[in-house]
Design a protein around this motif. Structure first.
Motif, short mmCIF file in Angstrom:
data_model
loop_
_atom_site.label_atom_id
_atom_site.label_comp_id
_atom_site.label_asym_id
_atom_site.label_seq_id
_atom_site.Cartn_x
_atom_site.Cartn_y
_atom_site.Cartn_z
N MET A 1 -5.30 -114.38 25.21
CA MET A 1 -5.76 -113.22 25.98
C MET A 1 -6.87 -113.65 26.95
SD MET A 1 -7.03 -109.50 24.63
CE MET A 1 -6.86 -110.10 22.98
N ASN A 2 -6.80 -113.06 28.15
CA ASN A 2 -7.81 -113.34 29.16
C ASN A 2 -9.21 -112.95 28.70
OD1 ASN A 2 -7.40 -114.58 31.53
ND2 ASN A 2 -6.92 -112.73 32.72
N GLU A 3 -10.18 -113.88 28.91
CA GLU A 3 -11.59 -113.49 28.70
C GLU A 3 -12.00 -112.60 29.87
OE1 GLU A 3 -14.34 -113.98 26.61
OE2 GLU A 3 -12.73 -114.43 25.19
N LEU A 4 -12.53 -111.45 29.57
CA LEU A 4 -12.97 -110.56 30.65
C LEU A 4 -14.44 -110.78 30.93
CD1 LEU A 4 -11.05 -107.31 29.68
CD2 LEU A 4 -10.38 -109.09 31.28
N GLY A 5 -14.84 -110.47 32.15
CA GLY A 5 -16.24 -110.64 32.56
C GLY A 5 -17.19 -109.78 31.73
N ARG A 6 -18.39 -110.32 31.46
CA ARG A 6 -19.38 -109.59 30.68
C ARG A 6 -20.37 -108.89 31.62
NH1 ARG A 6 -22.02 -114.38 27.67
NH2 ARG A 6 -21.92 -115.02 29.85
N LEU A 7 -21.07 -107.95 31.06
CA LEU A 7 -22.09 -107.23 31.83
C LEU A 7 -23.14 -108.22 32.35
CD1 LEU A 7 -22.63 -104.29 32.59
CD2 LEU A 7 -24.11 -104.10 30.59
N GLU A 8 -23.49 -109.19 31.48
CA GLU A 8 -24.53 -110.17 31.81
C GLU A 8 -24.12 -111.07 32.98
OE1 GLU A 8 -24.01 -108.52 28.52
OE2 GLU A 8 -23.29 -110.52 28.07
N ASP A 9 -22.79 -111.10 33.25
CA ASP A 9 -22.33 -111.94 34.37
C ASP A 9 -22.69 -111.32 35.72
OD1 ASP A 9 -21.21 -113.48 32.39
OD2 ASP A 9 -19.20 -112.61 32.62
N LEU A 10 -23.06 -110.06 35.70
CA LEU A 10 -23.33 -109.36 36.96
C LEU A 10 -24.81 -109.46 37.30
CD1 LEU A 10 -21.19 -106.20 36.15
CD2 LEU A 10 -20.62 -107.97 37.83
N PRO A 11 -25.14 -109.59 38.59
CA PRO A 11 -26.56 -109.67 38.99
C PRO A 11 -27.31 -108.39 38.58
CG PRO A 11 -25.08 -109.93 40.90
CD PRO A 11 -24.23 -109.64 39.73
N GLN A 12 -28.54 -108.56 38.17
CA GLN A 12 -29.33 -107.43 37.67
C GLN A 12 -29.46 -106.31 38.71
OE1 GLN A 12 -30.45 -107.15 34.37
NE2 GLN A 12 -30.73 -105.05 35.06
N ASP A 13 -29.66 -106.69 40.00
CA ASP A 13 -29.84 -105.62 41.00
C ASP A 13 -28.56 -104.78 41.16
OD1 ASP A 13 -28.50 -107.78 42.13
OD2 ASP A 13 -29.34 -107.43 44.15
N TYR A 14 -27.40 -105.44 41.01
CA TYR A 14 -26.12 -104.73 41.07
C TYR A 14 -26.00 -103.76 39.89
CZ TYR A 14 -21.06 -103.93 41.14
OH TYR A 14 -19.82 -103.35 41.18
N ARG A 15 -26.35 -104.26 38.68
CA ARG A 15 -26.29 -103.41 37.49
C ARG A 15 -27.24 -102.23 37.62
NH1 ARG A 15 -27.11 -108.10 33.12
NH2 ARG A 15 -27.51 -106.37 31.71
N ASP A 16 -28.43 -102.51 38.16
CA ASP A 16 -29.41 -101.43 38.32
C ASP A 16 -28.90 -100.35 39.27
OD1 ASP A 16 -31.06 -102.78 36.63
OD2 ASP A 16 -32.36 -103.61 38.21
N GLU A 17 -28.25 -100.80 40.34
CA GLU A 17 -27.76 -99.85 41.34
C GLU A 17 -26.65 -98.98 40.75
OE1 GLU A 17 -26.71 -101.66 45.06
OE2 GLU A 17 -26.26 -99.71 45.98
N LEU A 18 -25.73 -99.61 39.97
CA LEU A 18 -24.68 -98.85 39.30
C LEU A 18 -25.29 -97.78 38.40
CD1 LEU A 18 -22.11 -101.57 38.13
CD2 LEU A 18 -21.87 -99.99 40.05
N LYS A 19 -26.27 -98.22 37.60
CA LYS A 19 -26.89 -97.32 36.63
C LYS A 19 -27.54 -96.12 37.32
CE LYS A 19 -29.69 -97.68 32.48
NZ LYS A 19 -30.52 -98.58 31.66
N GLN A 20 -28.22 -96.41 38.39
CA GLN A 20 -28.87 -95.37 39.19
C GLN A 20 -27.89 -94.31 39.65
OE1 GLN A 20 -32.12 -95.68 39.44
NE2 GLN A 20 -32.22 -93.68 40.44
N LEU A 21 -26.66 -94.72 39.90
CA LEU A 21 -25.64 -93.81 40.44
C LEU A 21 -24.70 -93.30 39.36
CD1 LEU A 21 -24.90 -95.90 43.65
CD2 LEU A 21 -26.03 -93.67 43.57
N ASN A 22 -25.07 -93.50 38.06
CA ASN A 22 -24.21 -93.10 36.94
C ASN A 22 -22.82 -93.71 37.03
OD1 ASN A 22 -26.22 -91.41 35.77
ND2 ASN A 22 -25.70 -89.81 37.27
#
Ligand code: GTQ
Length: 345
Positions: A1-22
């Motif tokens: 099975m394909n390993e899927l990308g983890r949350l930690e693989d994403l840049p923090q500023d990108y994660r923060d922006e997603l979170k801000q926008l729900n």
């Protein structure tokens, strides 16, 4: 099975922006919500012994007057869901309720469906939709969604019953609420008498009943006699089992949970295949060993256990010379209606 990308693989500023926008990226959680082949189940095989519950329930009778409880219930909670969730499984709630002589649990109605399986004691009754339903051991009494119900007790001994509700599901749907009412006026008539003879429906002037729940009490004497008749009539048949149905439609008595009575012949071992719904077993009469995967429970009279869905269960009557009678509840009406019902070989 394909390993899927983890949350930690994403840049923090990108994660923060997603979170801000729900917003939430799916791929880190995809395998979690859609696991391979078999669902993740919080429901753990769990047993509750009546000998443990009864003294604590009687103690609750001393500690908490009925006026302070409305319903004096100890909930049989599955640790896999967290005890505070008061769930036996995803959709099922189980509670042992005590009513003492002279007590009255006032009238209310609510959106979840309930049934009561009477465990012990004589003289109590539930009035449902104006019908007074006397309680005796093994009787099944329905209090379906929206119907007024109250409990009273004219006898001399404590009465205990097992409540089975679809409360966890209805609560999850954000559709659970209750309304308190006045003491009901008891109407004449009892559905369990009118519908007592299988295959014969009351049809005054060719009219079928329009009531969604025409029969509210299923006496144990009838269910037991039907099981014994079936066992005698079909000696080669392995599973001696009845479903509690609406006598007008033949459907399950309630919309969400299903209820059954099962007889194990003396010494019989019965293997139930893995099925998608979770299941509850309660011993009405006799004793049984219940095996759920690597776990084994020795159930005596009035004991209760539950098994998660997608899991095979083996029931063994430990009595070599007498039958054992089991009440079962499961989530199969719900699974069938939603199209997710499965039986696995
Ligand atoms: O007897 O009406 O175990 O409303 C939980 C909620 C019993 C009842 C329960 C209820 C009842």
């Amino acid at each position: 099975m394909n390993e899927l990308g983890r949350l930690e693989d994403l840049p923090q500023d990108y994660r923060d922006e997603l979170k801000q926008l729900n917003l939430v990226p799916l791929w880190p959680s995809l395998r979690g919500v859609l696991p391979p082949h078999i669902p993740t189940r919080n429901t753990r095989a769990t047993a509750w012994a009546y000998k443990d519950i009864k003294p604590l329930l009687l103690k609750a009778g001393e500690l908490t007057p009925i006026e302070k409880a409305e319903r004096r219930v100890l909930v049989l909670a599955n640790p896999g869901h967290g005890l505070e969730k008061m769930q036996a499984s995803a959709a099922m709630y189980l509670g042992m309720q005590l009513l003492l002589p002279g007590e009255w649990a006032p009238s209310h109605r609510h959106t979840p469906n309930a049934v009561r399986m009477i465990v012990e004691g004589e003289g109590a009754y539930t009035t449902v939709d104006g019908e007074k339903c006397p309680m005796s051991r093994g009787d099944l009494i329905l209090t379906p969604t929206g119907l007024w119900h109250e409990h009273g007790h004219d006898g001399t001994e404590p009465v205990v019953w097992l409540d089975v509700l679809d409360l966890p599901l209805v609560y999850y749907m954000e559709a659970s609420y209750h309304i308190n009412g006045e003491r009901q006026t008891v109407q004449a008539g009892q559905g369990d008498r009118v519908y007592a003879r299988g295959g014969l429906l009351p049809t005054p002037v060719f009219e079928r009943s329009r009531r969604a729940y025409p029969m509210l009490r299923y006496p144990w004497v009838e269910a037991r006699a039907a099981l014994l008749a079936m066992a005698t009539d079909k000696p080669e048949q392995e599973a001696v089992q009845l479903t509690y149905v609406n006598p007008e439609t033949g459907d399950d008595v309630e919309n969400i949970l299903g209820f059954y009575a099962l007889m194990l012949r003396p010494g019989q071992t019965l293997r139930l295949p893995a099925r998608s719904p979770a299941c509850v077993f309660h011993i009405i009469e006799g004793a049984a060993e219940v095996t759920v995967q690597e776990q084994q429970f020795a159930l005596a009279e009035a004991d209760t256990c539950c098994a998660p869905g997608y899991t095979a269960v083996t029931l063994r009557n430990v009595r070599a010379d007498q039958s054992t009678f089991i009440f079962m509840a499961d989530e199969s009406p719900l699974h069938r209606k939603l199209g997710v019902y499965e039986v696995r070989a």
